[in-house]
Motif scaffolding. Structure first.
Motif, PDB file in Angstrom:
ATOM      1  N   ILE A   1       0.832  -1.197   0.000  1.00 34.70           N
ATOM      2  CA  ILE A   1       0.000   0.000   0.000  1.00 34.70           C
ATOM      3  C   ILE A   1       0.867   1.247   0.000  1.00 34.70           C
ATOM      4  CG2 ILE A   1      -1.662   1.327   1.373  1.00 34.70           C
ATOM      5  CD1 ILE A   1      -2.854  -1.279   2.319  1.00 34.70           C
TER       6      ILE A   1
ATOM      7  N   MET B   1       0.572   6.531  -3.884  1.00 30.97           N
ATOM      8  CA  MET B   1      -0.270   5.592  -3.147  1.00 30.97           C
ATOM      9  C   MET B   1      -1.633   5.520  -3.816  1.00 30.97           C
ATOM     10  SD  MET B   1      -0.641   5.430   0.954  1.00 30.97           S
ATOM     11  CE  MET B   1      -2.272   6.004   1.342  1.00 30.97           C
ATOM     12  N   ASP B   2      -1.889   4.413  -4.499  1.00 29.57           N
ATOM     13  CA  ASP B   2      -3.170   4.326  -5.202  1.00 29.57           C
ATOM     14  C   ASP B   2      -4.049   3.246  -4.567  1.00 29.57           C
ATOM     15  OD1 ASP B   2      -1.514   2.352  -5.870  1.00 29.57           O
ATOM     16  OD2 ASP B   2      -1.500   2.714  -8.025  1.00 29.57           O
ATOM     17  N   TYR B   3      -4.095   3.297  -3.239  1.00 30.35           N
ATOM     18  CA  TYR B   3      -4.931   2.330  -2.540  1.00 30.35           C
ATOM     19  C   TYR B   3      -5.991   3.112  -1.789  1.00 30.35           C
ATOM     20  CZ  TYR B   3      -6.186  -1.522   0.577  1.00 30.35           C
ATOM     21  OH  TYR B   3      -6.858  -2.500   1.262  1.00 30.35           O
ATOM     22  N   ASN B   4      -7.235   2.716  -1.952  1.00 34.06           N
ATOM     23  CA  ASN B   4      -8.302   3.390  -1.224  1.00 34.06           C
ATOM     24  C   ASN B   4      -8.706   2.550  -0.024  1.00 34.06           C
ATOM     25  OD1 ASN B   4      -8.616   5.611  -3.017  1.00 34.06           O
ATOM     26  ND2 ASN B   4      -9.542   4.173  -4.455  1.00 34.06           N
TER      27      ASN B   4
ATOM     28  N   GLY C   1       3.805   1.379  -1.164  1.00 34.15           N
ATOM     29  CA  GLY C   1       4.663   1.407  -2.339  1.00 34.15           C
ATOM     30  C   GLY C   1       5.888   0.518  -2.317  1.00 34.15           C
TER      31      GLY C   1
END
Lengths: 220, 220
Positions: free
Chosen positions: A84, B1-4, A86
């Motif tokens: 998450i 960060m491309d996590y929701n 990275g």
């Protein structure tokens, strides 16, 4: 050709090598985590014993989390956290990081105990002989404190060795995971578990005996 | 960060998690009670002059202390299956944890028994107490004071260890968390919630034990 396909096959010599290799993985994970965790823990323990109140309080509340949450949960949590933020770390790296932090938390309180076991008059005596703070640490507090806490450090290290079995939850093939795989295939759980258990026992028992002897010898 | 992060499913399932937390408490408390009784017996057996009793106790204690708890759970789960004994997941966890607790507690109790001077017992007997009275009224209360803090620690360990139930399919807090997480793939969120609940449980246990100690040992 009347060979039938069998899904389950008996325990073979080859499987011993498989188990042996997995045992090496267990040893490696444990050795890396224990050494890095001890280094970190020594620094944290020094901070806990000698730091300012703010430092002590912060360190203590952070390390306390690692002692109060099950290792299994920590492993899964961090294994899922790293991608998450990275870093796509595999089970091996995540396992080592979490185990090191866990070791650090345990070692820190051991080290603090060690430093605090050296009485104040002894320290004042060292300083009044003209030693600098670091010199008194290195020549007086370290050797005396080490004696006081070496047995408990061995206990922590053995605990981490045993807890390293939990890395299997991330899918990493260490000893216990390997035995689980073999159990599924050979359907001989008792034999395989006995082998795995014997390995842990053979490592842990002599060391714990040794630490008990040390404790008794140094106590007298 | 491309996590929701999605916290909603976790909040919706919070009652389930808390209920599972109660199961965690239940299984660890039960294993502590059984472990205490067995541990006392083991400690007495280890101190007894009877050789077979001593050997039995030593084997149990060393096996419990020198192999991973996860291995012990696997053993009671899968290993006993080789003999046709199939325990339910709850029993696997309960038996495994009790086995482990008994081993660790036995060593604490033995230390406690050895720390109470023999003369206390002799004095009690010479005042006209029976052997049973002298043991239960004079020796055990003093042993209890010595082993109180180690027992608290062991209780915390039991709670942390009970998370291993996840690996044998019992749905206490960790198992329930994994079950819910695998339904929604919100692994990080669920396990963070579980970590917080474990932390709170551990803090409550430590707090209660401190209160109890203050009440029990206030005349010391």
């Amino acid at each position: 050709m009347n060979e039938t396909v069998t899904f389950f096959s008996g325990f073979k010599i080859n499987d011993l090598f498989f188990l042996g290799e997995a045992a090496l993985q267990t040893l490696m994970i444990a050795a890396i985590s224990i050494s890095s965790g001890t280094l970190l823990g020594a620094i944290c323990g020094w901070g806990l014993a000698e730091g300012k109140t703010v430092v002590r309080w912060t360190l203590n509340s952070i390390l306390d989390v690692f002692r109060s949450v099950p290792l299994l949960i920590q492993l899964i949590l961090f294994y899922n956290l790293f991608p998450i933020i990275g870093f796509d770390l595999g089970p091996f790296a995540s396992g080592i990081i979490v185990l090191s932090m866990y070791t650090c938390a345990l070692v820190a309180s051991v080290v603090r105990g060690g430093i605090e076991s050296v009485q104040q008059p002894m320290r004042r005596a060292a300083r009044s002989l003209g030693m600098s703070y670091l010199q008194s640490m290195r020549h007086v507090i370290f050797p005396i404190g080490l004696r006081a806490v070496l047995p408990s450090w061995i206990g922590v290290a053995l605990g981490v060795l045993k807890d390293s079995a939990l890395v299997s939850v991330l899918g990493y093939v260490e000893l216990l995971r390997a035995s689980q795989i073999l159990m599924t295939r050979t359907q001989e759980p008792f034999l395989i578990l006995a082998l795995a258990g014997a390995f842990y026992f053979a490592l842990s028992y002599p060391l714990s005996r040794y630490s008990k002897q040390l404790e008794e010898r140094w106590a007298s | 960060m491309d996590y929701n992060f999605h916290w909603r499913p976790v909040f919706n399932k919070l009652p389930d998690l808390l209920e599972a937390g109660l199961l965690t408490l239940e299984v660890s408390l039960l294993s502590m009670v059984i472990g205490t009784v067995l541990g006392l017996l083991l400690a007495l057996a280890k101190l007894s002059p009877l050789k077979p009793a001593r050997w039995f106790a030593i084997t149990w204690i060393e096996l419990a202390r020198n192999t991973p708890a996860l291995f012990q759970l696997f053993f009671f789960g899968f290993g006993l299956g080789a003999f046709g004994w199939h325990l339910s997941p709850f029993l696997i966890v309960l038996v495994g944890l009790s086995f482990n607790n008994a081993g660790y507690l036995a060593e604490n109790f033995r230390g406690g028994f050895q720390a109470v001077p023999e003369n206390q017992y002799r004095a009690a007997r010479s005042l006209g107490m029976t052997a049973f009275q002298a043991t239960t009224r004079i020796v055990i209360p003093q042993v209890f004071k010595i082993v109180y803090h180690p027992m608290t620690n062991q209780m915390v360990w039991a709670v942390l260890m009970s998370s291993l139930a996840m690996m044998v399919g019992y749905r206490e807090l960790a198992g329930e968390t994994q079950f819910l997480a695998s339904k929604t793939f919100r692994i990080f969120e669920y396990f963070l919630a579980a970590a917080v609940i474990y932390y709170v449980i551990v803090k409550i246990i430590l707090g209660l034990s401190r209160l109890l100690a203050w009440r029990l040992f206030r005349y010391e």
